[in-house]
Design a protein around this motif. Sequence first.
Motif, mmCIF file in Angstrom:
data_model
loop_
_atom_site.group_PDB
_atom_site.id
_atom_site.type_symbol
_atom_site.label_atom_id
_atom_site.label_comp_id
_atom_site.label_asym_id
_atom_site.label_seq_id
_atom_site.Cartn_x
_atom_site.Cartn_y
_atom_site.Cartn_z
ATOM 1 N N TYR A 60 0.858 -1.190 0.000
ATOM 2 C CA TYR A 60 0.000 0.000 0.000
ATOM 3 C C TYR A 60 0.891 1.235 0.000
ATOM 4 N N THR A 61 0.845 2.005 -1.076
ATOM 5 C CA THR A 61 1.703 3.174 -1.210
ATOM 6 C C THR A 61 1.143 4.131 -2.260
ATOM 7 N N PRO A 62 1.418 5.431 -2.109
ATOM 8 C CA PRO A 62 1.032 6.380 -3.173
ATOM 9 C C PRO A 62 1.953 6.283 -4.389
ATOM 10 N N TYR A 63 3.057 5.520 -4.265
ATOM 11 C CA TYR A 63 4.053 5.465 -5.338
ATOM 12 C C TYR A 63 4.339 4.022 -5.745
ATOM 13 N N PRO A 64 3.393 3.366 -6.411
ATOM 14 C CA PRO A 64 3.630 1.989 -6.856
ATOM 15 C C PRO A 64 4.734 1.934 -7.906
ATOM 16 N N GLU A 65 5.369 0.777 -8.001
ATOM 17 C CA GLU A 65 6.449 0.593 -8.969
ATOM 18 C C GLU A 65 5.911 0.690 -10.396
ATOM 19 N N THR A 66 6.669 1.372 -11.253
ATOM 20 C CA THR A 66 6.256 1.497 -12.654
ATOM 21 C C THR A 66 6.447 0.177 -13.400
ATOM 22 N N VAL A 67 7.500 -0.574 -13.026
ATOM 23 C CA VAL A 67 7.735 -1.894 -13.621
ATOM 24 C C VAL A 67 7.138 -2.934 -12.683
ATOM 25 N N LYS A 68 6.137 -3.638 -13.144
ATOM 26 C CA LYS A 68 5.405 -4.571 -12.294
ATOM 27 C C LYS A 68 6.195 -5.845 -12.050
ATOM 28 N N HIS A 69 6.087 -6.347 -10.834
ATOM 29 C CA HIS A 69 6.717 -7.614 -10.454
ATOM 30 C C HIS A 69 5.607 -8.635 -10.215
ATOM 31 N N PRO A 70 5.760 -9.868 -10.718
ATOM 32 C CA PRO A 70 4.682 -10.854 -10.566
ATOM 33 C C PRO A 70 4.343 -11.189 -9.117
ATOM 34 N N ASN A 71 5.294 -10.969 -8.189
ATOM 35 C CA ASN A 71 5.042 -11.296 -6.789
ATOM 36 C C ASN A 71 4.637 -10.084 -5.943
ATOM 37 N N ILE A 72 4.442 -8.954 -6.599
ATOM 38 C CA ILE A 72 4.044 -7.741 -5.872
ATOM 39 C C ILE A 72 2.698 -7.249 -6.386
ATOM 40 N N THR A 73 1.765 -7.090 -5.458
ATOM 41 C CA THR A 73 0.479 -6.479 -5.778
ATOM 42 C C THR A 73 0.474 -5.080 -5.189
ATOM 43 N N ASP A 74 0.537 -4.088 -6.054
ATOM 44 C CA ASP A 74 0.520 -2.701 -5.600
ATOM 45 C C ASP A 74 -0.910 -2.217 -5.436
ATOM 46 N N VAL A 75 -1.204 -1.651 -4.285
ATOM 47 C CA VAL A 75 -2.495 -1.036 -4.029
ATOM 48 C C VAL A 75 -2.246 0.468 -3.925
ATOM 49 N N ALA A 76 -2.599 1.194 -4.966
ATOM 50 C CA ALA A 76 -2.274 2.613 -5.048
ATOM 51 C C ALA A 76 -3.114 3.439 -4.078
ATOM 52 N N MET A 77 -2.441 4.236 -3.273
ATOM 53 C CA MET A 77 -3.124 5.173 -2.385
ATOM 54 C C MET A 77 -3.127 6.558 -3.017
ATOM 55 N N VAL A 78 -3.985 7.416 -2.524
ATOM 56 C CA VAL A 78 -4.073 8.783 -3.031
ATOM 57 C C VAL A 78 -2.855 9.564 -2.534
ATOM 58 N N GLN A 79 -2.242 10.333 -3.422
ATOM 59 C CA GLN A 79 -1.081 11.139 -3.048
ATOM 60 C C GLN A 79 -1.554 12.444 -2.413
ATOM 61 N N ILE A 80 -1.852 12.376 -1.137
ATOM 62 C CA ILE A 80 -2.333 13.570 -0.442
ATOM 63 C C ILE A 80 -1.179 14.560 -0.253
ATOM 64 N N ASP A 81 -1.520 15.814 -0.129
ATOM 65 C CA ASP A 81 -0.525 16.860 0.067
ATOM 66 C C ASP A 81 -0.309 17.040 1.563
ATOM 67 N N TYR A 82 0.811 16.483 2.062
ATOM 68 C CA TYR A 82 1.026 16.533 3.502
ATOM 69 C C TYR A 82 1.269 17.962 3.993
ATOM 70 N N THR A 83 1.653 18.887 3.100
ATOM 71 C CA THR A 83 1.879 20.272 3.524
ATOM 72 C C THR A 83 0.585 20.959 3.942
ATOM 73 N N GLU A 84 -0.564 20.370 3.588
ATOM 74 C CA GLU A 84 -1.844 20.940 3.987
ATOM 75 C C GLU A 84 -2.284 20.456 5.370
ATOM 76 N N HIS A 85 -1.499 19.575 5.977
ATOM 77 C CA HIS A 85 -1.907 18.976 7.246
ATOM 78 C C HIS A 85 -1.079 19.518 8.404
ATOM 79 N N LYS A 86 -1.346 20.781 8.764
ATOM 80 C CA LYS A 86 -0.763 21.408 9.948
ATOM 81 C C LYS A 86 0.761 21.453 9.919
ATOM 82 N N LEU A 87 1.342 21.463 8.730
ATOM 83 C CA LEU A 87 2.795 21.577 8.631
ATOM 84 C C LEU A 87 3.136 23.034 8.355
#
Length: 526
Positions: A60-87
């Motif tokens: 689970y990551t906002p940055y899944p691998e561009t080259v897919k691996h048969p043993n990896i299932t990427d579950v794409a998360m939303v790339q939220i802007d952390y600078t908007e969260h009280k930073l």
Amino acid sequence: MVDLHCFSNGTVVDRTGVAVSCIRGQRYSGLFPFPAKSHMRIFAPLLLELADRGHHLTVYTPYPETVKHPNITDVAMVQIDYTEHKLPDLFAVRGPIAYVHSHCEMGISITDAFFQDPAIKQLLRNKNDNFDLMIIEAFFNEALLGFAHKFKVPVVEMSSVAGATWVYDWSLNPEPFSYVPNNYVPYGDKMNFLQRFHNAFISTYIRLWRKFYYLPEQEAIMRKYFKNFEDLPTIEYIENHVSLLFLNQHFSWATPRSFLPNVVPVGGLHIGLTKHKTLPKDLQKYMDEATDGVIYFSMGTHLPSSVMPESLRKTFLEAFSNFKQRFIWKINSDYIPSTCKNDTNLKVSEYLPQFDLLHHPNLKIFITHCGVSSLQEIMHVGIPIIVIPIFGDQVHNCKKLEQEGAAVILDYDHITVESVTSAIQEVLQPKYRENAQRLSRIFHDQPLSPLKTAVYWTEYVIRHKGAPHLRSAAADLNWFQYFLLDVISVLTLTIALIMYLLFTCLKVVYSKLGTTFEIYKTMKVD
């Protein structure tokens, strides 16, 4: 370190010929939700290597691998802007306490946002997945540890930074304030009295702030989203029972210190699969023709062109004009005066292959903010540096290199033409490159590469069912017992009792002797 060989029939044998359980084909869940690509760059090599070894990973990551691996299932998360969260503005924040407050507030806000992600919501609802191990990024997101309880699996935590005070607290790893500087203070391991006092104060304050303010906030988030689990333990309990903690550090650039068996430094992990490539033709030509060498200037993504004041840009340009070396500046060319763009000794670009640049033999100095990834690439190649730390652990990252004579540190708030010129003149001396090369040899002199070390210990946790034998018994003690206050109390009371009894006995003896003396005087007079 034990060499393990896995044969095609599934048998794993160590170097002595003793068979151990096979760990191929296990199911891993990787949770790396923080929206910073530099973080994922550190973790990805371990995930790919585990997949190559036959393990199956759901990541689970906002940055899944561009080259897919048969043993990896990427579950794409939303790339939220952390600078908007009280930073807050990181360039306005100064001091370790302000840094910790800002990061903790960001962590509370952004962790709650993680649980709003559709992928995480699905993971919360999932009742069918049976993982053998969870790998979780440890970066101001402690509420995510609730998944370890949900799936009842061992947990390996990975820290993208060297590790702050509270990171060591998870495993109850000792951290003597006398020689282990907090990663938010600008000290090395050789501190005078005032520095040790300041280090102890800051580290204690951070611990208390985390325990009584920050952790309760993360605890509330965890209980909000895992409310169906009545037996849900506290975050502190789960932290203390994590099987393994990987730290992104190595003693060649960090201060030497002790580690418990379940705390494993793997600094340089992301370099394991990185191979430097030939530079683009124009850049290669520019570097090759630099007979006096090249100085590379990059502040990473932490100081974009729009943030750096124009006066500061002019300061650097004026200082650079004092040297015959060529300069490469990673910056948006729109922020450089057009008159400077025609300078044959200055090349500016917003996108540069840093890792490949560092390998060119004509590169003399790297001017950097000293983020942890850049630091490790520097250590890998052995380049002397001029450091302009901005925030967080950056000043701490480069302190060892300064002590070892491989770096010069400039204060961002007091940069002048003279200070930049003086720093470049200093670091151009041959001794700085020699010291940088020496530290690089120390970094490379390891029994196993950081990547192989991480793979070995990850599979070790699987082989030994969570490896509870690595965990310190300190996790089972309360603070009163941990600091031996009960023992000290008993000893103090015992000594006080002995002193009281001794004093009473002496008082009685003195009283008896006084009476005897009075009787003797009376008899003598008579």
